[in-house]
Design a protein around this motif. Sequence first.
Motif, PDB file in Angstrom:
ATOM      1  N   GLY B 180       0.808  -1.210   0.000  1.00 31.82           N
ATOM      2  CA  GLY B 180       0.000   0.000   0.000  1.00 31.82           C
ATOM      3  C   GLY B 180       0.843   1.263   0.000  1.00 31.82           C
ATOM      4  N   ILE B 181       2.031   1.176   0.603  1.00 35.84           N
ATOM      5  CA  ILE B 181       2.854   2.384   0.712  1.00 35.84           C
ATOM      6  C   ILE B 181       3.983   2.398  -0.303  1.00 35.84           C
ATOM      7  N   ALA B 182       4.294   1.236  -0.904  1.00 33.10           N
ATOM      8  CA  ALA B 182       5.450   1.167  -1.807  1.00 33.10           C
ATOM      9  C   ALA B 182       5.264   2.082  -3.006  1.00 33.10           C
ATOM     10  N   ASP B 183       6.357   2.637  -3.495  1.00 34.25           N
ATOM     11  CA  ASP B 183       6.363   3.453  -4.711  1.00 34.25           C
ATOM     12  C   ASP B 183       5.463   4.678  -4.625  1.00 34.25           C
ATOM     13  N   LEU B 184       5.183   5.177  -3.427  1.00 35.36           N
ATOM     14  CA  LEU B 184       4.317   6.354  -3.332  1.00 35.36           C
ATOM     15  C   LEU B 184       5.068   7.581  -2.821  1.00 35.36           C
ATOM     16  N   GLY B 185       6.329   7.434  -2.496  1.00 39.15           N
ATOM     17  CA  GLY B 185       7.060   8.552  -1.916  1.00 39.15           C
ATOM     18  C   GLY B 185       7.381   9.629  -2.935  1.00 39.15           C
ATOM     19  N   PRO B 186       8.176  10.614  -2.526  1.00 37.21           N
ATOM     20  CA  PRO B 186       8.577  11.643  -3.474  1.00 37.21           C
ATOM     21  C   PRO B 186       9.364  11.025  -4.623  1.00 37.21           C
ATOM     22  N   GLY B 187       9.196  11.591  -5.814  1.00 38.78           N
ATOM     23  CA  GLY B 187       9.889  11.053  -6.978  1.00 38.78           C
ATOM     24  C   GLY B 187       9.067  10.031  -7.730  1.00 38.78           C
ATOM     25  N   ASN B 188       7.950   9.606  -7.150  1.00 41.18           N
ATOM     26  CA  ASN B 188       7.089   8.661  -7.851  1.00 41.18           C
ATOM     27  C   ASN B 188       5.854   9.385  -8.365  1.00 41.18           C
ATOM     28  N   HIS B 189       5.384   8.950  -9.509  1.00 35.01           N
ATOM     29  CA  HIS B 189       4.129   9.485 -10.031  1.00 35.01           C
ATOM     30  C   HIS B 189       2.975   8.867  -9.243  1.00 35.01           C
ATOM     31  N   PRO B 190       1.908   9.651  -8.948  1.00 31.36           N
ATOM     32  CA  PRO B 190       0.807   9.061  -8.157  1.00 31.36           C
ATOM     33  C   PRO B 190       0.122   7.892  -8.855  1.00 31.36           C
ATOM     34  N   PHE B 191       0.135   7.878 -10.185  1.00 30.49           N
ATOM     35  CA  PHE B 191      -0.489   6.735 -10.858  1.00 30.49           C
ATOM     36  C   PHE B 191       0.548   5.864 -11.571  1.00 30.49           C
ATOM     37  N   PHE B 192       1.445   6.503 -12.314  1.00 30.86           N
ATOM     38  CA  PHE B 192       2.414   5.725 -13.091  1.00 30.86           C
ATOM     39  C   PHE B 192       3.593   5.329 -12.211  1.00 30.86           C
ATOM     40  N   ASN B 193       3.332   4.465 -11.247  1.00 30.73           N
ATOM     41  CA  ASN B 193       4.406   3.911 -10.431  1.00 30.73           C
ATOM     42  C   ASN B 193       4.255   2.396 -10.417  1.00 30.73           C
TER      43      ASN B 193
END
Lengths: 327, 624
Positions: B180-193
Amino acid sequence: MQIPHEVTARPDTGLYNSKLGIWLFLASEVMLFGGLFSGYIFLRMGAEPGYWPHGLLNVPVGTMNTAVLIVSSVTVVMAWAALKMRQFLQYKMYMLITIICGIIFLGVKLSYEYPQKFDHFGAFIRKDSLSKYEAYLGNEFLKSKNLDPRVEISGHLLDAPKGSPYEAVAKKNAEHFKHMLHEEGIGGGHGDGHGAQVQVQTEATDDYVIQLDPANARPTDPANEAPSFLPKKQTMMTAVVKAADVENASMFVPRHSPYFAIYFTITGLHGLHVLGGVLVFIYFWGPGSKLYQRNPEHLANRVEVAGLFWHFVDLVWIFVFPLFYLL
Amino acid sequence: MATHAAHDAGHAAHDHGHDDHHELGFWKQYVFSTDHKVIGIQYAVTGLLFLLLGFGLMLAMRWQLAHPGAPIPYFGKILASLPVIGQHFPNGAMSADGYNEFGAMHGTIMVFFGIVPVAFAALGNFAVPLQIGAPDMTFPRINMASYWTFFISCVIMLGSFFVPGGAAKSGWTSYPPLAGIADLGPGNHPFFNGQTLWLTGMVFNITASLLGSVNFIATIIQLRAPGMTWMKMPFFVWTQFITAILLLLAFPPLEAAGIFQFMDRVFGSSFFMPTGLVVNQQLTQWSGGGSPLLWQHLFWFLAHPEVYVLILPGIGVIAEVVANNTRKPIYGYKVMVGAIFALAFLSFIVWAHHMYMTGMGAKVAAFFQTTTIMISVPSVILITALMLSLWGGSIRFTVPMLFATAFMPMFGIGGLTGIPLAFNAVDLYLHDTYYIIGHFHYIVAPGTIFAIFAGVYYWYPKATGRQMNEFLGRVHFWASLITINGIFFPMFLQGMAGVHRRWYDGGGASLDQLTYKLAGPVLHWNQFMSTSAFLLGLAQIPFIINFFWSIRNGQKVGRNPWDATTLEWDAPSPPPHGNFDKHIEVFHGPYEYSVPGAAKDFTPQSEPVETSAATRPVSPAPAH
């Protein structure tokens, strides 16, 4: 190449192909919504006391939508029967009614029910601060009645802490509220006759000002616990909630709570199914109805298959309505 | 299905093959084709490419396990130069993130993009309509939609390697709250991650398999040729039928779970996010109140039946190949059909044996370990029946048969090592160790993938009209058999010593801690396993060459190169659009080999038995 049994039934199975196909598809749909509803059960059983909201949805509107869907389920059968009797004009009429019912259902959902939720605001109070807001929560009373505690203060947001994502909404609501006061000629300080205070904005920068829902305005009113058909009127009473006392606050959107998460997910997917059904019906009513000239039986089969899907969509709503609106 | 509907096709006996002499254009014939055989081949090629990709990801991981931190020879430079992926391969060596990314995608790709598309969608699409004597699938256009929906899911999954942050890293099981939290930090796109695209790709993949499975079931129920009653169907058709039912009913709950997790990640809801979730010492933005356990229930409700989705088509292929090459009927056809029904039913009530470690309670665990032990009964029936089918046969060791004979002990090892895992108490110790990895890889790698190879070698002449090269096939088989055991057998030794599946350094660093000291004596196997994996990769080269070379240069064959009995061998090789050029009627069961008194040692289903039923001896007649 011709695929056998496209229109007429295979003698040993008694089914034409697409009728079997739609039943299989519906079996998987049952499992899909079964998965979604099992999520509902799991979340609701796991919710801490007080964290599963009640009575937030508009029951009369939901009842009307239920009736609309049931009517459409009847008319789609009438449309099929008309085709079977080769009464094309009647088919067109019944199909049109079905389509209109579908559109009414979607219209009510999208233009009224969802926006009303997006306008609404709720703040869950931290457990150690609950006693500060006893006037709006009435937990002593609820405890004496052996009822679940109340942990949320909800209503329309009139002011939000500086920098919070809800500032814009609060500002808009505050404008609207002033306007309403002026029109109805209600002086500030009188409210709805309960001697409540109306406070639109505070000086402090870290307060939520919430125009209260009836349950928070009159927390010890036994009527809060009784099921009510008509939605309760918004009160003219406001509460000031310190941001530091708030555990989690949001508009009534999926991130508000598991309740709204599952509500929007299930009704949203159900709405997509309704939309899909309506689009198919529009096709069968419009360009697709030319098939009647060549092979009326085939068109009747198509309407029957789409009708089975429509009944299923209706049936899902029959589960959605009590689970979310009534229980 | 609509265009020429006025023409009533309801008669049981129908003729076809003469109303579509017009040539289709290239795009309609080979790309957007509605022909089940073309779609089957499309699925096969896509799926085999994904198997190769998934294998490549694993090779990189195996290098890292054997030589932690060392740059990957040759390929490391290529990986390091790729956009985004390169970030996880500084100087060509694998980083922890790279290991997680490749691990998660290896599982996902192998299961959902490799094996199911090949074993179910490809072999099934190609063979099932032929084997039941149908002109095509029931819904040819939905069949095409199925492949192209699958194709979109492939593009999404492959594309996710190249979005900022890279592909999903939370394991193929995507357990929340990590997923749920992976790939959501800064530097990631909210959808294209990575993780969100993983969920999106899975929703497309599930939709594709739904369209496919509806088609399979409807085809088998509706389009059986005259005389093809249920108990005359080849066993492969039965396994595809049951597999389709499993996919139809088990996949939607994962779709529901995927939608929930998608909501959690994109709209910030809390289906799976527990109250008070703290990440990096900060309270997260989720409202909480959700349940991570809910994901596991929904996920494994799919993923256990999925195990049988992986293995059943394989068993079906093996049954076909064994009957054909032992020149006798498979042993206990009816019992085997009953067994796969039992297997399908039980597979829906064993899912929580994947969850013994979650603390769901001893009573629940007791229920699930009982059902898990029960499900071993039909599995053992199947493997026993296949083994007994060999008894007394005059076995032809063709390439498909080599793979089929190897399948049996390999599947046996995989299955028997699963029995201890069924028990809660044992599983608590073995959970997440290499023992588990060894167990399920024995089922799917030398099990299902060998069955896939058997199927490819077996039906290749039907699909292309040419035989694959026998010598290259034998090289492929023996090299694969030896090396694949070199990879997976040591996993049992390592696993029982406690080597954990998620040690990305091969266990070396963990040895400093007292708890892990037991693993020390078995870590040297890492080099052996990784070398075997590399050699297994080399062993696939003869197959790849053979696969493409034989399309043009293989030995030409007629309709029935294997002297087989089932209906697909009555069609021309390759079969035209519409499949059969003659009227098909079925007279008897699928495996009438070596019928006493018959002129030849196989009696195709479409030919009446030459000796009349009354005079036909029940048991082999003594020579006189």
